[in-house]
Design a protein around this motif. Structure first.
Motif, PDB file in Angstrom:
ATOM      1  N   UNK A   1      79.169  41.308  61.168  1.00  0.00           N
ATOM      2  CA  UNK A   1      79.201  42.208  60.013  1.00  0.00           C
ATOM      3  C   UNK A   1      79.998  41.657  58.845  1.00  0.00           C
ATOM      4  N   UNK A   2      79.858  40.373  58.601  1.00  0.00           N
ATOM      5  CA  UNK A   2      80.574  39.728  57.511  1.00  0.00           C
ATOM      6  C   UNK A   2      79.591  38.914  56.664  1.00  0.00           C
ATOM      7  N   UNK A   3      80.079  38.343  55.607  1.00  0.00           N
ATOM      8  CA  UNK A   3      79.261  37.534  54.715  1.00  0.00           C
ATOM      9  C   UNK A   3      79.092  36.120  55.291  1.00  0.00           C
ATOM     10  N   UNK A   4      77.908  35.518  55.124  1.00  0.00           N
ATOM     11  CA  UNK A   4      77.729  34.136  55.588  1.00  0.00           C
ATOM     12  C   UNK A   4      78.699  33.148  54.944  1.00  0.00           C
ATOM     13  N   UNK A   5      79.225  33.468  53.774  1.00  0.00           N
ATOM     14  CA  UNK A   5      80.174  32.563  53.124  1.00  0.00           C
ATOM     15  C   UNK A   5      81.513  32.511  53.862  1.00  0.00           C
ATOM     16  N   UNK A   6      81.762  33.446  54.748  1.00  0.00           N
ATOM     17  CA  UNK A   6      83.007  33.469  55.522  1.00  0.00           C
ATOM     18  C   UNK A   6      82.877  32.740  56.860  1.00  0.00           C
ATOM     19  N   UNK A   7      81.707  32.183  57.129  1.00  0.00           N
ATOM     20  CA  UNK A   7      81.447  31.467  58.384  1.00  0.00           C
ATOM     21  C   UNK A   7      81.296  29.988  58.073  1.00  0.00           C
ATOM     22  N   UNK A   8      82.106  29.148  58.732  1.00  0.00           N
ATOM     23  CA  UNK A   8      82.076  27.704  58.486  1.00  0.00           C
ATOM     24  C   UNK A   8      81.991  26.948  59.800  1.00  0.00           C
ATOM     25  N   UNK A   9      81.212  25.888  59.805  1.00  0.00           N
ATOM     26  CA  UNK A   9      81.143  25.003  60.968  1.00  0.00           C
ATOM     27  C   UNK A   9      82.299  24.016  60.847  1.00  0.00           C
ATOM     28  N   UNK A  10      83.226  24.058  61.799  1.00  0.00           N
ATOM     29  CA  UNK A  10      84.400  23.178  61.768  1.00  0.00           C
ATOM     30  C   UNK A  10      84.158  21.877  62.534  1.00  0.00           C
ATOM     31  N   UNK A  11      83.333  21.936  63.548  1.00  0.00           N
ATOM     32  CA  UNK A  11      83.076  20.743  64.345  1.00  0.00           C
ATOM     33  C   UNK A  11      81.721  20.840  65.022  1.00  0.00           C
ATOM     34  N   UNK A  12      81.105  19.686  65.262  1.00  0.00           N
ATOM     35  CA  UNK A  12      79.825  19.656  65.947  1.00  0.00           C
ATOM     36  C   UNK A  12      78.645  19.954  65.060  1.00  0.00           C
ATOM     37  N   UNK A  13      78.739  19.645  63.791  1.00  0.00           N
ATOM     38  CA  UNK A  13      77.679  19.951  62.846  1.00  0.00           C
ATOM     39  C   UNK A  13      76.318  19.389  63.208  1.00  0.00           C
ATOM     40  N   UNK A  14      76.306  18.251  63.896  1.00  0.00           N
ATOM     41  CA  UNK A  14      75.026  17.635  64.259  1.00  0.00           C
ATOM     42  C   UNK A  14      74.730  17.771  65.748  1.00  0.00           C
ATOM     43  N   UNK A  15      75.627  18.402  66.492  1.00  0.00           N
ATOM     44  CA  UNK A  15      75.408  18.570  67.926  1.00  0.00           C
ATOM     45  C   UNK A  15      75.081  20.009  68.284  1.00  0.00           C
ATOM     46  N   UNK A  16      74.903  20.252  69.561  1.00  0.00           N
ATOM     47  CA  UNK A  16      74.584  21.609  70.016  1.00  0.00           C
ATOM     48  C   UNK A  16      75.840  22.443  70.271  1.00  0.00           C
ATOM     49  N   UNK A  17      76.947  21.781  70.578  1.00  0.00           N
ATOM     50  CA  UNK A  17      78.203  22.505  70.796  1.00  0.00           C
ATOM     51  C   UNK A  17      78.995  22.472  69.503  1.00  0.00           C
ATOM     52  N   UNK A  18      79.322  23.652  69.004  1.00  0.00           N
ATOM     53  CA  UNK A  18      79.954  23.762  67.690  1.00  0.00           C
ATOM     54  C   UNK A  18      81.218  24.608  67.742  1.00  0.00           C
ATOM     55  N   UNK A  19      82.133  24.283  66.850  1.00  0.00           N
ATOM     56  CA  UNK A  19      83.335  25.070  66.641  1.00  0.00           C
ATOM     57  C   UNK A  19      83.175  25.760  65.293  1.00  0.00           C
ATOM     58  N   UNK A  20      83.244  27.073  65.295  1.00  0.00           N
ATOM     59  CA  UNK A  20      82.987  27.870  64.101  1.00  0.00           C
ATOM     60  C   UNK A  20      84.251  28.609  63.701  1.00  0.00           C
ATOM     61  N   UNK A  21      84.565  28.574  62.408  1.00  0.00           N
ATOM     62  CA  UNK A  21      85.690  29.325  61.853  1.00  0.00           C
ATOM     63  C   UNK A  21      85.129  30.506  61.079  1.00  0.00           C
ATOM     64  N   UNK A  22      85.606  31.720  61.407  1.00  0.00           N
ATOM     65  CA  UNK A  22      85.183  32.931  60.703  1.00  0.00           C
ATOM     66  C   UNK A  22      86.423  33.530  60.041  1.00  0.00           C
ATOM     67  N   UNK A  23      86.400  33.609  58.705  1.00  0.00           N
ATOM     68  CA  UNK A  23      87.493  34.251  57.952  1.00  0.00           C
ATOM     69  C   UNK A  23      87.229  35.746  57.920  1.00  0.00           C
ATOM     70  N   UNK A  24      88.255  36.516  58.271  1.00  0.00           N
ATOM     71  CA  UNK A  24      88.105  37.975  58.231  1.00  0.00           C
ATOM     72  C   UNK A  24      88.653  38.549  56.970  1.00  0.00           C
TER      73      UNK A  24
END
Length: 73
Positions: A50-73
Motif C-alpha cells: 500500500x505504498x508508492x512504487x517510488x518508495x521501493x528500491x532494489x538494493x541487490x540482485x538487480x540481474x538475478x532472481x534473489x533480490x534485496x529490496x528496500x521499502x521506505x515507509x
C-alpha cells in the motif's frame, strides 16, 4: 524495511507468497528482458504494501532472481 525476494519471472499464475515477514516469493508475468520483470516486481511489492512504487528500491540482485529490496515507509 528490508525484504528478501525470490523472483520467478514468466509465471503463468502471478502472485506473492509470503514465507515470512521479510522473505517473499514473487511470481511475475513479465519476462526478465530490458528490466520489465524488475518494474513489475516493484509495482507488485508497492501494491501489496500500500505504498508508492517510488518508495521501493532494489538494493541487490538487480540481474538475478534473489533480490534485496528496500521499502521506505
Amino acid at each position: 524495511m528490508i525484504l528478501y525476494i525470490q523472483a520467478k519471472p514468466n509465471s503463468k499464475k502471478p502472485g506473492i507468497e509470503k514465507i515470512s515477514d521479510t522473505e517473499w516469493i514473487v511470481r511475475l508475468k513479465s519476462l526478465p528482458v530490458e528490466g520489465k520483470a524488475n518494474e513489475e516486481l516493484i509495482r507488485r511489492i508497492a501494491e501489496e504494501l500500500g505504498t508508492s512504487p517510488s518508495r521501493v528500491q532494489i538494493q541487490g540482485g538487480g540481474k538475478g532472481r534473489k533480490k534485496k529490496i528496500l521499502v521506505d515507509n
